[in-house]
Design a protein around this motif. Structure first.
Motif, PDB file in Angstrom:
ATOM      1  N   PHE A 184      51.561  51.267  25.213  1.00 26.60           N
ATOM      2  CA  PHE A 184      50.313  52.046  25.318  1.00 26.60           C
ATOM      3  C   PHE A 184      50.025  52.587  26.718  1.00 26.60           C
ATOM      4  CE2 PHE A 184      49.809  49.113  21.733  1.00 26.60           C
ATOM      5  CZ  PHE A 184      49.604  50.032  20.719  1.00 26.60           C
ATOM      6  N   GLY A 185      50.868  52.287  27.679  1.00 27.18           N
ATOM      7  CA  GLY A 185      50.693  52.852  29.000  1.00 27.18           C
ATOM      8  C   GLY A 185      49.667  52.113  29.841  1.00 27.18           C
ATOM      9  N   ALA A 186      49.310  52.731  30.949  1.00 28.83           N
ATOM     10  CA  ALA A 186      48.427  52.117  31.931  1.00 28.83           C
ATOM     11  C   ALA A 186      46.970  52.211  31.494  1.00 28.83           C
ATOM     12  CB  ALA A 186      48.609  52.810  33.286  1.00 28.83           C
ATOM     13  N   ASP A 187      46.103  51.501  32.245  1.00 32.11           N
ATOM     14  CA  ASP A 187      44.653  51.588  32.067  1.00 32.11           C
ATOM     15  C   ASP A 187      44.211  51.231  30.655  1.00 32.11           C
ATOM     16  OD1 ASP A 187      44.353  52.387  34.715  1.00 32.11           O
ATOM     17  OD2 ASP A 187      44.611  54.499  34.216  1.00 32.11           O
ATOM     18  N   THR A 188      44.825  50.207  30.086  1.00 28.27           N
ATOM     19  CA  THR A 188      44.402  49.751  28.763  1.00 28.27           C
ATOM     20  C   THR A 188      43.925  48.308  28.791  1.00 28.27           C
ATOM     21  OG1 THR A 188      46.731  49.306  28.289  1.00 28.27           O
ATOM     22  CG2 THR A 188      45.820  51.372  27.449  1.00 28.27           C
ATOM     23  N   GLY A 189      43.502  47.847  29.972  1.00 21.63           N
ATOM     24  CA  GLY A 189      42.863  46.540  30.035  1.00 21.63           C
ATOM     25  C   GLY A 189      43.703  45.420  30.591  1.00 21.63           C
ATOM     26  N   PHE A 190      44.973  45.689  30.882  1.00 18.64           N
ATOM     27  CA  PHE A 190      45.867  44.623  31.326  1.00 18.64           C
ATOM     28  C   PHE A 190      46.056  44.590  32.845  1.00 18.64           C
ATOM     29  CE2 PHE A 190      46.762  44.548  26.835  1.00 18.64           C
ATOM     30  CZ  PHE A 190      47.069  43.220  26.574  1.00 18.64           C
ATOM     31  N   ASP A 191      45.080  45.038  33.591  1.00 18.59           N
ATOM     32  CA  ASP A 191      45.134  44.927  35.047  1.00 18.59           C
ATOM     33  C   ASP A 191      44.377  43.664  35.451  1.00 18.59           C
ATOM     34  OD1 ASP A 191      46.425  47.366  34.937  1.00 18.59           O
ATOM     35  OD2 ASP A 191      44.595  48.509  35.295  1.00 18.59           O
ATOM     36  N   ILE A 192      45.060  42.755  36.121  1.00 18.64           N
ATOM     37  CA  ILE A 192      44.482  41.434  36.403  1.00 18.64           C
ATOM     38  C   ILE A 192      44.448  41.207  37.918  1.00 18.64           C
ATOM     39  CG2 ILE A 192      44.629  38.966  35.896  1.00 18.64           C
ATOM     40  CD1 ILE A 192      44.430  40.558  33.342  1.00 18.64           C
ATOM     41  N   PRO A 193      43.320  40.754  38.448  1.00 21.93           N
ATOM     42  CA  PRO A 193      43.233  40.527  39.901  1.00 21.93           C
ATOM     43  C   PRO A 193      44.105  39.375  40.394  1.00 21.93           C
ATOM     44  CG  PRO A 193      41.042  40.737  38.907  1.00 21.93           C
ATOM     45  CD  PRO A 193      42.024  40.627  37.781  1.00 21.93           C
ATOM     46  N   ILE A 194      44.413  39.433  41.660  1.00 18.78           N
ATOM     47  CA  ILE A 194      45.123  38.357  42.358  1.00 18.78           C
ATOM     48  C   ILE A 194      44.305  37.962  43.585  1.00 18.78           C
ATOM     49  CG2 ILE A 194      47.431  39.084  41.615  1.00 18.78           C
ATOM     50  CD1 ILE A 194      47.734  40.399  44.410  1.00 18.78           C
ATOM     51  N   PRO A 195      44.599  36.805  44.176  1.00 17.60           N
ATOM     52  CA  PRO A 195      43.899  36.449  45.419  1.00 17.60           C
ATOM     53  C   PRO A 195      44.210  37.474  46.507  1.00 17.60           C
ATOM     54  CG  PRO A 195      45.178  34.580  44.579  1.00 17.60           C
ATOM     55  CD  PRO A 195      45.563  35.781  43.763  1.00 17.60           C
ATOM     56  N   ILE A 196      43.230  37.747  47.328  1.00 22.78           N
ATOM     57  CA  ILE A 196      43.443  38.779  48.345  1.00 22.78           C
ATOM     58  C   ILE A 196      42.957  38.264  49.709  1.00 22.78           C
ATOM     59  CG2 ILE A 196      41.234  40.000  48.121  1.00 22.78           C
ATOM     60  CD1 ILE A 196      44.661  41.709  48.154  1.00 22.78           C
ATOM     61  N   GLU A 197      43.491  38.817  50.743  1.00 19.83           N
ATOM     62  CA  GLU A 197      43.183  38.382  52.103  1.00 19.83           C
ATOM     63  C   GLU A 197      42.902  39.622  52.939  1.00 19.83           C
ATOM     64  OE1 GLU A 197      43.541  37.023  56.144  1.00 19.83           O
ATOM     65  OE2 GLU A 197      44.681  38.636  55.215  1.00 19.83           O
ATOM     66  N   PHE A 198      41.833  39.613  53.697  1.00 18.09           N
ATOM     67  CA  PHE A 198      41.503  40.775  54.524  1.00 18.09           C
ATOM     68  C   PHE A 198      41.607  40.497  56.032  1.00 18.09           C
ATOM     69  CE2 PHE A 198      39.361  42.132  50.588  1.00 18.09           C
ATOM     70  CZ  PHE A 198      39.654  43.487  50.562  1.00 18.09           C
TER      71      PHE A 198
END
Lengths: 482, 482, 482
Positions: A331-345
């Motif tokens: 189904f391609g991108a932008d269908t709900g399967f984007d999941i965050p990861i820990p991030i550091e700034f």
């Protein structure tokens, strides 16, 4: 709240929705909210298609407006066992998966599953849009699905529900779209010729050109070369082409660039190293590690370029895209399967901030969907670097609880005036008023708490609320050369 | 609250305890709570010994019931300078440490230190059990320690306070125990013969067989071989034996397997690599790194096995066990020295979810004691993968504040219907009603806030509360082939 | 709250400020707060200069008191585009940057920007100091800047506003300063001779001697050698010199040592390895990695030393100092550019706690500005190790929201009695009463919630509040041999 759900009377929006429940704070919050409720909408970061505005498009049918393109909504139904195909999301692979084409059936499926959205912002936005924008009088349900569908279908066909009419009705003062560097900006030019040049502006979004290991990168470089008129023979001409396009965007009214990276890394490369990676990438010989290093370098270079053209630099890292390959393939991108990861700034931004952070020509707006960095890293950074502003709670966090936690975790260190004001980040045009209205309500609630605890005067709260809703987004996204 | 502590009248539980303090929300919360207060208890994850139920055991004396086996309580007294030996925890080493054997003395020590538990769920649970289950009328204190001890001793001896009577009185519909793969399940069979087969079911807990570097691993493999009747000569026959035991568990009524790993890693190994590690481990030649890789692989294989036998897969990673070697050597495991570490799910679960996450035969329930992953990782994963449900706040987080934060951080992204409903995870049988009752109160409070802020109808809140307390745990833990 | 800001009447502090807004909880919180409001101040960790107390100094002018030395305040104005030089912060480099010397002008700039501090603890503290300590009757603004300046100038010159008078007026029972190991402690001795020996005590802060890669390390070792009278020829004599100075501090009344490390690592080194690093460092041949390993080892050795001299060990890791080199070069340290990083305690502290964590002679107080570790790591550690206490929310977190989150995230696992009570950590003497008063109010609010939710008796809440405000800091910082 759906009053109909409890009393059977007409479905309606409570005037006090999303304000604090406690009476004393609610009274104060009402007073604060009243001062912002009718302010124009400043929508500096979103994904509405500029062509839709240019062509003054209708929104089609209810499934096309509310269900099929909304990944918040699709993912919730997928999480309960439906396939994206059941919801009309078109299959992109060659497997021949047949997606549902009966839009009334898709709408029914959504209505039958209304309860899944309890407690979510999706419910809140759609309720607002259905009742307030489109005059729906029944709560979505199996029983009323068809009736609502017919009502919406008729309503959406009316000229006053085409996008430019709603633009006016929503009182949108300015809206930024998101555009590829190789865009010809023709739609923006046409809108400008229509007198809409100050109302709809482009945003420079070069991610696809910054990650050389992506499959589309080489074609993108080709398009960039063609559009810029600069023959890209290596890293230096690539930078030149980007520079030229940024100026074209600025001339077309752009206020900002926008960067959705996996990491916040901003470590620069020596030009020779960047050049070597660039050349290898053009030959298709690049590792993921080199690609991420190149992308980090390009954030650094973006900051440098912004000193000349004044574009504000937006950064929102920390999302692992397309977590399920199987779903992506189908189904391609932008269908709900984007999941965050820990991030550091703190360490990641240091190279960039060392070089540009104190420069009055530089402005950076930071977004996160890892809330852990609010009090630990983002507020301390925004609370000292003059170039840094904190963007609004974004994506999953663009919700009553998410916005409340943002103010709670950020304000005491960064204050209000190092935040950017509200950013809606939506492609769902009909939800724009709901989103801004909700942010104004939640901010009114936060300010009301400060007033009720005798930590702020009511007059100060009102002034701050107006700044957050209107003045700060305009100021934060003002081109630095303007 | 102990009213006696302020007024001298009889100690009692306030009917509004743990509901929101603000009157408007409290009224709504009361209405919501009323709808769930009397629902049967569904206890799908716990550590009550099945033999205790089979034998309809008495709970012994107050120290045996409340103090010695409860690591929450022991650790709090240890944190203030008492030794586990002072609390009757038996020494497991050869040092000859004498543990206190006078249980009345242990009880007194606990009562004298009642104040240490202020603000903790231990206090809340014990208060509920003492007052509501056992009819104690005095707050624990030096003054009343003996009187309470005598009252409890007499009460616990009565047949109506033996475990099966309490099981009925507590209105427990179903309770899962936790069992080793090599368990003969004889006690479960005997209970089934007694007509209790639907009320008490086993859970498959193979951790000890998944980490080959643990000292007990080789003996465990031997027992697994003996119990399964499969001669384990290598990795493949090891998998066969596990498979066979899982089916035996499923036949004995098991709904789920349970996995307490250090990390959430689910990366599969090539069979040849897993085989090599397995063989090396049987020779005692294995590194910690290999052991963790093997354990990760076994999570992947567990998911695969569950497609065939339908067992729900529970995963709760992130605890470093036995932080103090000195305490472990002297007093063994489960004495309060298990400390959480940061945990990551997005990348760790990807291999498993890539393969099984969209499969309708697969169901996974995720637990954490690192709250940072709620909004960042767990809610987005549960909010899209149909196989994933979020377990209740667990261990340290099974508390009013912990449960409130869970709903706050999870609901807006995952909704209510991607959560599992309440799981008590206790070995303290007498605290089961307190724990479920508390969860129902806290959820009522959360729902009341949504209603008071006009984000949800009262009828919806009531329905949701019933689902959270009763329907969702039954559904979430239903065997996938059932 | 500035009432003047809304009504024009005299500026004043509301007696209910920072108590819960909801009337029922506010009533209870008032009753709890009343019991602590007048208790003496126990200030066990701060940065007031001992010489200022010895000399009974005046605070100079308003800019010298409130603006120039306060990095909270400076950083907020820097974040909005002012230079530290505009605020009178002296340049430390050779660039000849001219810092503003007109203190009235600096004060005006601060007053004009009063709105930037809305919602911050800086605003809360300064409001308290201006109104309650110095009798200012106007809200800071352009209009009133001069009038307030003149009033403060006159007030600060009065003997009753010199530091010792305020010390009495603030009802400070005991205050700890922060001192280098090589300090001669002469000011403390002179204060003791004045009868102030029990009121002002030193704290042993050896960070500069623990990180051998720092530019100042070698000179520091020289000073340590000179002061201790021990010729430092290598690692062993270095340890001897530290040991001797710790005893000298203990004799001068010190209760504690204080350690501000980048990481919480406490891994010990073999003496031979530590010796090799020490020797290499003296020759200037040391890597950053070796330096951090040496510092970790020194935390371990500090714990060991404390068994003999009884000093309480304070650890507050997790701040990356001087994030902007450009600012550091121009204006030096402590000007607002210290930014937190993610921190880990569970594994980092394990070596130290393995060896000393159960020893009744050892006491450790842990601070963090990474809130993620509160519920995950710090509360579980403090909830079992008898040596561990949790310090108060610190630095950026010393705020109403920060303190509320601390209690929310820590109490249910660690209880109240494994926390240290309040620590103000300030160099701004005039803000000490505001900070302690605020902590008492926030704790009263938290306790009131427990009472209102029937989870605690009012008498228990009052007793707990008194313990948190007064008894626990005294007990937590009692020398372990005392």
């Amino acid at each position: 709240m759906s009053k109909a759900s409890t009393t059977g009377t007409a479905w309606s929006l409570d005037p006090d929705r999303a304000l604090p429940a406690e009476p004393r704070q609610r009274d104060i919050a009402r007073a604060v909210y009243r001062a912002t409720a009718e302010l124009p909408i400043v929508s500096m970061h979103g994904h509405v298609a500029v062509e839709a505005i240019l062509d003054n498009q209708s929104f089609g049918d209810p499934a096309e407006l509310f269900v099929i393109p909304d990944h918040y909504l699709v993912r919730m139904l997928v999480s309960q066992g439906y396939s994206p195909a059941d919801l009309g999301v078109p299959a992109v692979d060659a497997s021949g998966t047949a997606s549902e084409t009966d839009h009334r059936k898709i709408w029914r499926l959504f209505c039958e599953n209304w309860k899944l959205f309890r407690g979510t912002p999706t419910r809140y936005w759609i309720e607002h849009a259905l009742i307030d924008v489109f005059g729906v009088t029944h709560v979505p349900s199996s029983e009323h699905a068809d009736e609502i569908y017919d009502h919406l279908l008729a309503t959406l066909a009316l000229p006053e529900f085409h996008i430019r009419s709603l633009f006016d009705r929503f009182n949108i003062e300015i809206l930024s779209t998101t555009d590829a560097p190789e865009s010809d900006l023709a739609a923006h030019a046409a809108l400008a010729a229509d007198g809409w040049g100050e109302r709809v502006v482009p945003t420079f979004r070069p991610d696809a050109l910054f990650y050389p290991h992506h499959a589309t990168w080489r074609d993108g470089i080709g398009r960039l070369s063609a559009r810029s008129g600069i023959e890209i023979t290596g890293y230096e001409s690539y930078l030149d082409a980007l520079r030229k396009r940024r100026f074209a965007f600025a001339e077309a009214g752009a206020r900002a660039s926008d960067h959705g990276h996996l990491l916040a890394d901003t470590t620069p490369l020596a030009a020779a190293d960047a050049g070597r990676i660039f050349d290898a990438a053009r030959r298709g010989q690049i590792s993921q590690g080199e690609s991420h290093a190149f992308a980090a370098n390009m954030l650094f270079e973006t900051a440098r370029m912004s000193l000349d053209d004044g574009l504000v630099m937006q950064l929102h890292p920390g999302v692992l895209r397309n977590h399920s390959d199987a779903n992506f393939t189908a189904f391609g991108a932008d269908t709900g399967f984007d999941i965050p990861i820990p991030i550091e700034f703190t360490r990641s931004l240091r190279p960039l901030l060392e070089e540009f952070g104190l420069d009055p020509r530089f402005r950076m707006i930071l977004f996160t969907i890892d809330e852990d960095v609010y009090s630990r890293e983002l507020a301390p950074l925004a609370g000292v670097y003059p170039s840094v502003r904190l963007g609004a709670p974004w994506w999953f966090l663009d919700s009553p609880g998410g916005m409340a936690r943002f103010r709670d975790l950020v304000t005491e260190t960064a204050g209000f005036y190092n935040t950017s004001g509200f950013v809606d980040d939506t492609r769902a045009f009909a939800s724009i008023p709901a989103r801004h209205d909700l942010a104004r309500r939640v901010d009114a609630g936060y300010l009301a708490k400060l007033v009720a605890e005798h930590r702020l005067g009511l007059d100060e709260a009102v002034e701050t609320a107006i700044d957050l809703a209107y003045n700060l987004p305009l100021q934060s996204y003002a081109r630095r050369d303007s």
